[in-house]
Write a protein that holds these residues in place. Structure first.
Motif, mmCIF file in Angstrom:
data_model
loop_
_atom_site.group_PDB
_atom_site.id
_atom_site.type_symbol
_atom_site.label_atom_id
_atom_site.label_comp_id
_atom_site.label_asym_id
_atom_site.label_seq_id
_atom_site.Cartn_x
_atom_site.Cartn_y
_atom_site.Cartn_z
ATOM 1 N N ARG A 60 47.353 -18.692 19.197
ATOM 2 C CA ARG A 60 47.306 -18.472 17.716
ATOM 3 C C ARG A 60 45.988 -17.788 17.176
ATOM 4 N NH1 ARG A 60 48.524 -24.810 16.777
ATOM 5 N NH2 ARG A 60 47.262 -24.864 18.601
ATOM 6 N N LEU A 61 45.017 -18.144 17.900
ATOM 7 C CA LEU A 61 43.645 -17.528 17.692
ATOM 8 C C LEU A 61 43.580 -16.294 18.581
ATOM 9 C CD1 LEU A 61 40.633 -18.174 15.923
ATOM 10 C CD2 LEU A 61 40.107 -18.636 18.140
ATOM 11 N N THR A 62 43.643 -15.044 17.853
ATOM 12 C CA THR A 62 43.478 -13.879 18.866
ATOM 13 C C THR A 62 42.024 -13.052 18.392
ATOM 14 O OG1 THR A 62 44.656 -12.674 17.110
ATOM 15 C CG2 THR A 62 45.630 -13.691 19.270
ATOM 16 N N ILE A 63 41.542 -13.492 17.286
ATOM 17 C CA ILE A 63 40.215 -12.711 16.956
ATOM 18 C C ILE A 63 39.130 -14.010 16.899
ATOM 19 C CG2 ILE A 63 39.022 -11.627 14.886
ATOM 20 C CD1 ILE A 63 41.771 -10.548 14.165
ATOM 21 N N PRO A 64 37.929 -13.611 17.466
ATOM 22 C CA PRO A 64 37.013 -14.711 17.384
ATOM 23 C C PRO A 64 36.641 -15.180 15.986
ATOM 24 C CG PRO A 64 36.375 -12.851 19.056
ATOM 25 C CD PRO A 64 37.706 -12.509 18.174
ATOM 26 N N ALA A 65 36.055 -16.288 15.740
ATOM 27 C CA ALA A 65 35.762 -16.989 14.502
ATOM 28 C C ALA A 65 34.418 -17.478 14.450
ATOM 29 C CB ALA A 65 36.723 -17.976 13.992
ATOM 30 N N LEU A 66 33.891 -17.254 13.290
ATOM 31 C CA LEU A 66 32.392 -17.881 12.889
ATOM 32 C C LEU A 66 32.886 -18.825 11.763
ATOM 33 C CD1 LEU A 66 30.070 -15.132 13.310
ATOM 34 C CD2 LEU A 66 30.392 -16.940 14.877
ATOM 35 N N LEU A 67 32.418 -20.027 11.884
ATOM 36 C CA LEU A 67 32.645 -20.726 10.795
ATOM 37 C C LEU A 67 31.179 -20.902 10.016
ATOM 38 C CD1 LEU A 67 34.780 -23.800 12.471
ATOM 39 C CD2 LEU A 67 35.484 -21.496 11.561
ATOM 40 N N CYS A 68 31.375 -20.106 8.882
ATOM 41 C CA CYS A 68 30.024 -19.953 8.206
ATOM 42 C C CYS A 68 29.191 -21.339 7.934
ATOM 43 C CB CYS A 68 30.312 -18.971 6.910
ATOM 44 S SG CYS A 68 30.740 -17.561 7.328
ATOM 45 N N GLU A 69 29.570 -22.120 7.048
ATOM 46 C CA GLU A 69 29.013 -23.435 6.742
ATOM 47 C C GLU A 69 28.714 -24.379 7.880
ATOM 48 O OE1 GLU A 69 31.765 -22.069 3.137
ATOM 49 O OE2 GLU A 69 31.978 -22.417 5.447
ATOM 50 N N ALA A 70 29.614 -24.486 8.901
ATOM 51 C CA ALA A 70 29.374 -25.165 9.830
ATOM 52 C C ALA A 70 28.595 -24.619 11.206
ATOM 53 C CB ALA A 70 30.895 -25.572 10.397
ATOM 54 N N ARG A 71 28.416 -23.365 11.132
ATOM 55 C CA ARG A 71 27.650 -22.408 12.010
ATOM 56 C C ARG A 71 28.206 -22.863 13.402
ATOM 57 N NH1 ARG A 71 24.865 -21.365 7.819
ATOM 58 N NH2 ARG A 71 22.610 -20.590 7.932
ATOM 59 N N VAL A 72 29.705 -22.700 13.487
ATOM 60 C CA VAL A 72 30.383 -22.879 14.702
ATOM 61 C C VAL A 72 31.081 -21.650 15.131
ATOM 62 C CG1 VAL A 72 32.499 -23.862 15.731
ATOM 63 C CG2 VAL A 72 30.740 -25.371 14.708
ATOM 64 N N MET A 119 39.456 -16.791 25.201
ATOM 65 C CA MET A 119 39.141 -16.305 26.290
ATOM 66 C C MET A 119 39.849 -16.852 27.619
ATOM 67 S SD MET A 119 35.074 -17.500 26.942
ATOM 68 C CE MET A 119 34.466 -16.964 25.575
ATOM 69 N N ASN A 120 40.319 -15.903 28.246
ATOM 70 C CA ASN A 120 41.197 -16.321 29.473
ATOM 71 C C ASN A 120 42.307 -17.427 29.125
ATOM 72 O OD1 ASN A 120 41.189 -16.170 32.533
ATOM 73 N ND2 ASN A 120 40.213 -18.000 32.627
ATOM 74 N N GLY A 121 43.181 -17.146 28.044
ATOM 75 C CA GLY A 121 44.118 -17.925 27.819
ATOM 76 C C GLY A 121 43.493 -19.467 27.305
ATOM 77 N N GLN A 122 42.456 -19.599 26.867
ATOM 78 C CA GLN A 122 41.813 -20.685 26.320
ATOM 79 C C GLN A 122 40.990 -20.452 25.134
ATOM 80 O OE1 GLN A 122 39.839 -21.791 30.420
ATOM 81 N NE2 GLN A 122 40.500 -23.722 29.713
ATOM 82 N N ILE A 123 40.478 -21.500 24.537
ATOM 83 C CA ILE A 123 39.455 -21.142 23.497
ATOM 84 C C ILE A 123 38.066 -21.906 23.907
ATOM 85 C CG2 ILE A 123 39.026 -21.896 20.790
ATOM 86 C CD1 ILE A 123 42.050 -21.589 20.253
ATOM 87 N N ARG A 124 37.212 -21.153 23.363
ATOM 88 C CA ARG A 124 35.905 -21.628 23.690
ATOM 89 C C ARG A 124 35.198 -21.949 22.358
ATOM 90 N NH1 ARG A 124 31.950 -18.928 27.803
ATOM 91 N NH2 ARG A 124 33.156 -20.486 29.276
ATOM 92 N N TYR A 125 35.017 -23.395 22.201
ATOM 93 C CA TYR A 125 34.020 -23.892 20.944
ATOM 94 C C TYR A 125 32.512 -23.999 21.183
ATOM 95 C CZ TYR A 125 39.161 -25.079 19.712
ATOM 96 O OH TYR A 125 40.186 -25.026 19.343
ATOM 97 N N GLY A 126 31.903 -23.504 20.311
ATOM 98 C CA GLY A 126 30.370 -23.496 20.618
ATOM 99 C C GLY A 126 29.626 -23.560 19.459
ATOM 100 N N GLY A 127 28.328 -24.198 19.274
ATOM 101 C CA GLY A 127 27.384 -24.241 18.360
ATOM 102 C C GLY A 127 26.215 -25.208 18.622
ATOM 103 N N MET A 151 35.724 -26.013 26.391
ATOM 104 C CA MET A 151 37.025 -25.024 26.304
ATOM 105 C C MET A 151 38.096 -26.083 26.313
ATOM 106 S SD MET A 151 35.907 -21.638 27.470
ATOM 107 C CE MET A 151 37.180 -20.965 28.410
ATOM 108 N N GLU A 152 39.220 -25.387 25.705
ATOM 109 C CA GLU A 152 40.416 -26.164 25.546
ATOM 110 C C GLU A 152 41.551 -25.145 25.511
ATOM 111 O OE1 GLU A 152 41.679 -28.546 22.251
ATOM 112 O OE2 GLU A 152 40.511 -30.225 23.038
#
Length: 413
Positions: A283-295, A300-308, A276-277
């Motif tokens: 700035r990011l309000t809609i979850p994202a999938l990075l297709c080529e990177a599979r990320v 969530m909760n005022g933060q961003i969760r990065y996963g993959g 989490m960061e």
């Protein structure tokens, strides 16, 4: 009052307990840990009817072999003579066909749509605020090839009655004006949603505890007593647990627990990482999938969760920093202003996704043990498919007609 013992305190185990308690059963949940470290807490929080294509799909074997030689790639199979892995791999290859993908689409869609409906109902209950947000997910792509694949997926989704739209880079920008983009476009999975997993799990645990469900933490099952075609007792150390019916919902640990009851479940743990960061600018309000990177990236909760990543290996405590680095480095390639720092090892969460070889979960009564219901093998969609699985478990135990036909999810298939 009929007693049910649920082994496993993840989202599937807890939602099974929720629906069984509502039906009047006396429920006990056993978990090998304190419940706060399982996949149901650290995941991307996505509810994904869009994910109707199983992991076992054409092209995945060739792509997987290529990724194995890249230390930062999103997918890795640790070479091993482990019999379980070999058996799983042979089954995976058998199912990586266009026919299997076509046959799996409707069962995966229906399970996801049922779960989404149940989440919406749950969110209306008192004390169940888990930040359920229905603004879809954006699958961003940077290459024409990925764009074509996503457009093909969107066309198939629309045929299945799912709401999707192919967007240009400008249309993507209009949805989140504060977010800089370096993409060709995206598919907006409007049928999807997201939530904050920690709030969801804590709300479920509070509800269950307040309503008489016993939650037994740090109780690892080490043996199971059977007689004939029934389970008689489950043991954790010197303590014996008896019930009328049993539920196995132990995620990636399911094969080992099932083996104690002389049952085989084909499953491999797929390790994933997240961190989490803070994101005060929102700035990011809609979850994202990075297709080529599979990320996967989720606000969530005022933060961003990065996963993959998906590492198929035995359950272990290793953290592969190269794979985490792969996640970190991929993000600014799509979002130049989002530059997550490489987290310290102590700040990296990891969990094991229980991956079946054909990409469909196992849900239903055991053919070998009459009083055992199995619910596992949800892969990367445990949170998404949790409530539907829990409801189906409760319906099987209650002996009522399940909401969905269980044939596609049979344990022996």
């Amino acid at each position: 009052m009929s007693k049910v013992l649920i082994i496993g305190g993840g989202i599937v185990g807890l939602t099974s307990a929720y629906y069984l308690q509502k039906k009047g059963y006396e429920v006990t949940v056993l978990d090998k840990g304190d419940i706060t470290d399982n996949c149901s807490f650290g995941n991307a929080g996505m509810i994904v009817p869009s994910h109707f294509v199983p992991l076992a799909a054409p092209g995945m074997i060739k792509q997987g072999i290529r990724w194995m030689f890249d230390s930062k790639s999103p997918f890795y199979v640790r070479p091993s003579l482990n019999g379980n892995l070999v058996n799983w791999g042979l089954k995976f290859m058998k199912h990586a066909t266009a026919k299997h993908v076509s046959q799996s689409a409707i069962p995966l869609r229906d399970l996801s749509l049922l779960s989404k409906k149940l989440y919406e109902e749950l969110a209306k209950e008192p004390d169940f605020n888990f930040e359920l947000t229905n603004n879809g997910i954006l699958a961003f792509y940077k290459t024409e090839k990925a764009g074509e694949e996503e457009a093909h997926l969107a066309a198939r989704a629309i045929e299945l009655g799912l709401d999707m739209a192919v967007l240009s880079a400008a249309e993507c920008k209009a949805l989140q004006p504060g977010l800089k983009l370096d993409v060709l476009g995206a598919v907006h999975y409007r049928c999807d949603a997201h939530l904050y997993p920690t709030k969801l799990m804590n709300a479920l645990l509070k509800y269950l505890t307040d309503n008489g469900v016993k939650i037994e933490r740090n109780k690892e099952v080490d043996s199971i007593e059977t007689a004939g075609n029934r389970i008689m007792k489950v043991f954790t150390g010197n303590t014996a647990w008896e019930a009328d019916q049993y539920v196995l919902a132990t995620g990636s640990w399911s094969p080992a627990v099932a083996k104690m009851a002389d049952i085989k479940i084909s499953l491999m743990p797929g390790k994933g990482y997240s961190f989490m960061e803070p994101e005060p600018q929102n700035r990011l309000t809609i979850p994202a999938l990075l297709c080529e990177a599979r990320v996967a990236i989720t606000p969530m909760n005022g933060q961003i969760r990065y996963g993959g990543t998906m590492e198929l290996d035995k359950i272990n405590k290793r953290i592969n920093m190269q794979r985490v680095k792969g996640i970190v480095e991929s993000v600014p390639q799509y979002f130049p202003d989002l530059k997550p720092a490489l987290p310290a090892e102590k700040d990296i969460w990891y969990g094991f996704r229980p991956s079946s070889p054909d990409g469909l979960p196992y849900i239903g009564r055991s053919e070998k043990r009459d009083n055992l219901v199995i619910a596992t093998g949800h892969g990367m969609m445990g949170l998404s498919l949790g409530p539907a699985s829990g409801l189906l478990v409760s319906q099987v135990i209650a002996g009522v007609t399940p909401e969905l036909k269980l044939e596609p999810y049979k344990v022996v298939r």
